[in-house]
Write an enzyme that holds these catalytic residues in place. Structure first.
Site, PDB file in Angstrom:
ATOM      1  N   TYR A   1       0.859  -1.316  -0.105  1.00 36.40           N
ATOM      2  CA  TYR A   1      -0.362  -0.063  -0.032  1.00 36.40           C
ATOM      3  C   TYR A   1       0.454   1.444   0.253  1.00 36.40           C
ATOM      4  O   TYR A   1       1.603   1.545   0.295  1.00 36.40           O
ATOM      5  CB  TYR A   1      -1.048  -0.105   1.421  1.00 36.40           C
ATOM      6  CG  TYR A   1      -1.447   1.646   1.871  1.00 36.40           C
ATOM      7  CD1 TYR A   1      -3.137   0.907   0.814  1.00 36.40           C
ATOM      8  CD2 TYR A   1      -1.425   2.460   2.162  1.00 36.40           C
ATOM      9  CE1 TYR A   1      -3.509   2.852   1.267  1.00 36.40           C
ATOM     10  CE2 TYR A   1      -2.015   3.712   2.652  1.00 36.40           C
ATOM     11  CZ  TYR A   1      -3.077   3.931   2.158  1.00 36.40           C
ATOM     12  OH  TYR A   1      -3.450   4.833   1.897  1.00 36.40           O
TER      13      TYR A   1
ATOM     14  N   GLU B   1      -2.975   7.658  -4.615  1.00 34.47           N
ATOM     15  CA  GLU B   1      -3.034   6.686  -3.589  1.00 34.47           C
ATOM     16  C   GLU B   1      -2.838   5.058  -4.792  1.00 34.47           C
ATOM     17  O   GLU B   1      -3.254   5.256  -5.646  1.00 34.47           O
ATOM     18  CB  GLU B   1      -4.292   6.098  -2.518  1.00 34.47           C
ATOM     19  CG  GLU B   1      -4.067   4.955  -1.948  1.00 34.47           C
ATOM     20  CD  GLU B   1      -5.424   4.949  -1.079  1.00 34.47           C
ATOM     21  OE1 GLU B   1      -5.744   5.251   0.056  1.00 34.47           O
ATOM     22  OE2 GLU B   1      -6.910   4.545  -1.947  1.00 34.47           O
TER      23      GLU B   1
END
Lengths: 361, 288
Positions: free
Chosen positions: A100, A183
């Protein structure tokens, strides 16, 4: 404004962040699309702006042969109430590991902050709660246009070094796209290399112009109209329409409505220095919303002149009852105009709110 | 007086626009009424040589400072150019920029504030009403007639809500030492912490009213630092998540910054939180 996955991936490609081979299919396109060059297995992803898209059926893995049928099916359904207009069809990546990474604003330090976790592909807020150590944070000075190498080493630790180039490119995307969030979840490793398997970018609403975005999609039509008129406007679900000047005062008016047991229909800040025409269109806009039974106008004149406000309210002449609190510049004249036409006026924010709540009770 | 007094010289950047010109007039009417120095020069690139309400306009901050003595700039420059103007002010040695401008891209704001820091220049705002010390100095667009000189400092993220609270305080005969609107954007220069630090060093300020709103955690961060008695009010209890309530900063995202949890955190560190703006004067009396 939130970009959709395929739009964000187009930007990623420009900055050298690898993404899976893919095709964008619009609802209006020829349904006989050929996906054979994407491999034997493909991923069909609805391009809708909702959280939990996968669980809601917005992501389907199937063979290339089935793809056409699955695409047709997805176009006729909706994902959490949002109709599917665009689909991204991608090759299925042979994923080894998932990570992530995101970059956002650290408001208190006034700088970009990078979040990295070796546990990707899951709800990152859950990870942050359950295992805070799994989420690493580094702040970058806004004066730097690249992430220093030592910071990358601190952040990645035992994770593959190949991720570094992607994170650095993502930082360039964040800066150059005027993003408030960039992101990748998950950022994946495969035998062929590192890929951004998903992509999320939110562009600063104050920078849409220079990013070449002319329409803010995140707004409803009425909200967009309000923006063109220079208002800040949010639709809610109650029956008391609200018009104020200044975000804080308007928000506080909404709070008072809740405090006294009412429900606001909207938030509308007319902004500073609103004249007769602007006030008139604000009143009409709010009156035009379904279910609005009474309208509270709470204006504290500084730059805004009360006589202009009063004239605007009278000119709008809407069927609903309008309760007014006016104070400040040219207050006496404003009150005279309204009282001549029989409008209900009260002297404080609290009183107008109580009155309006009483009207709909 | 935490940002200056009667003797503070002020320039206005973005002097020839509608807002800039209008507020040069209002600021100078105020400075005349209190016998202060006020706005001594305006700056608009390409418009040098004009006069706005009797104030000479220059093409650059540097040129303005060659002719006039000033330490503060009040900025009305449009959003796309405002970041650059903040840096110009800092580069030329000004101590404070009060950035009134709304809609500055946040990346520009971050860089400008960071650069200003290198030059030792503080920034109030952007997207703020400015600051005033009643009877001494008005920097920005606050309606001066509502304020009254006294011992309570006021810090707020909002414009008109500040006027509402200042109005309530003055009506209850509670005067203000300095009122600071720190601005509604996600990234701002002077935070609650910075302003509270200044209030602590200010002999005039005996208590502080802190007016916050949904979004971020700057209120709690500020309040936990302060040794002065505080009353707070947080707007946005009824704000729905993910919706921007007028201010770019006023958004409840990812469960952080919602008014309810903000209020609980403030109360857990012993800070008085007013339920309504009209409760503030009573609560201030209790702590004064």
């Amino acid at each position: 404004m939130k970009l959709l996955e395929y739009e964000a991936k187009d930007i990623f490609k420009k900055y050298g962040i690898p993404v899976a081979e893919g095709l964008v299919v619009k609802k209006t396109d020829d349904p006989g699309i050929n996906v054979c060059n994407l491999g034997d297995e493909v991923v069909i992803k609805a391009q809708v702006d909702v959280g939990g898209r996968g669980k809601a059926g917005g992501v389907v893995i199937c063979s290339a042969g089935e793809a056409q049928d699955r695409i047709r099916e997805m176009f006729v359904r909706d994902i959490k109430g949002i109709p599917v207009e665009t689909i991204l069809v991608e090759e299925k990546l042979p994923i080894t590991d998932e990570y992530y990474v995101s970059i956002t604003l650290d408001r208190s330090k006034k700088a970009p902050v990078i979040l990295f976790s070796a546990e990707g592909g899951v709800d990152i807020e859950e990870t942050a709660k359950k295992n805070p150590d799994a989420l690493r944070r580094v702040r970058v000075s806004p004066m730097l246009d690249d992430i220093p190498d030592f910071m990358m080493r601190e952040m990645l630790r035992d994770s593959p070094k190949e991720l570094s180039a992607v994170v650095k490119s993502l930082y360039r995307v964040f800066c150059k796209s005027d993003a408030t969030l960039a992101e990748i979840n998950p950022l994946v490793t495969t035998e062929k290399g590192v890929y951004a398997a998903d992509a999320k970018i939110i562009v600063d609403d104050n920078a849409l112009n220079r990013q070449g975005i002319s329409v803010n999609r995140d707004l409803t039509e009425r909200e967009r109209l309000a923006e063109e008129l220079g208002f800040s406007y949010v639709e809610l679900e109650g029956s008391i329409g609200v018009i104020g000047n200044g975000a804080g005062l308007t928000m506080s008016t909404l709070d008072m409505i809740e405090y006294y047991g009412g429900k606001a229909a909207n938030f509308l800040d007319v902004g500073g220095g609103a004249d007769r025409a602007r006030v008139c269109s604000a009143v009409k806009l709010v009156a035009g919303m379904e279910g609005v039974e009474v309208i509270v106008v709470n204006l504290l004149g500084g730059i805004t002149r009360c006589d202009e406000v009063a004239a605007g309210i009278v000119e709008a002449g809407v069927p609903q009852k309008v309760v007014v609190r006016l104070a400040g510049t040219n207050e006496a004249e404003g009150k005279r105009i309204l009282s001549e036409k029989g409008y209900q006026m009260l002297d404080s924010m609290e009183e107008v709110v109580k009155f309006a709540v009483g009207e709909v009770a | 007086m935490i940002y200056g007094d009667k003797n503070t010289g002020v320039i206005v950047q973005g002097a020839t626009g509608r807002q800039g010109a209008f507020h040069i007039d209002l600021m100078n009417r105020y400075s005349e009424s209190v016998g202060g120095k006020g706005v001594v020069a305006g700056v608009t690139p390409g418009k040098g040589g004009q006069e706005i309400h009797g104030v000479p306009v220059y093409n650059s901050v540097r040129e303005a400072l060659l002719e006039h003595d000033a330490s503060v700039s009040v900025l009305f420059v449009p959003g796309f150019a405002a970041g650059d103007s903040i840096m110009e002010a800092a580069y030329n040695g000004l101590e404070l920029v009060v950035a009134i401008t709304e809609h500055i891209p946040v990346h520009d704001t971050m860089r400008a504030i960071s650069y200003a820091g290198l030059e030792g220049c503080s920034v109030i705002g952007p997207n703020c009403p400015g600051t005033m010390s009643p009877g001494e100095l008005k920097l920005g667009i606050m309606p001066a007639q509502l304020a009254m000189r006294g011992n309570v400092g006021v810090i707020s993220r909002s414009g008109t809500l500040t006027y509402e609270v200042v109005n309530e305080l003055s009506r209850a005969e509670i005067g203000q030492s300095t009122i600071v609107g720190i601005g509604g954007d996600p990234v701002i220069g002077e935070t609650f912490v910075n302003v509270l630090e200044r209030f602590e060093k200010d002999p005039e300020t005996k208590a502080v009213v802190l007016i916050g709103e949904v979004g971020g955690n700057l209120e709690e961060e500020g309040a936990s630092f302060s040794n002065l008695p505080l009353v707070t009010y947080i707007a946005g209890v009824s704000a729905p998540p993910e919706k921007r309530m007028g201010h770019a900063g006023a958004i409840v995202a990812g469960g952080e910054g919602d008014a309810g949890s903000k209020i609980r955190r403030l109360e857990s560190i012993g800070i008085t939180v007013a339920e309504k703006p009209s409760d503030i004067p009573v609560l201030v009396r209790e702590i004064l």
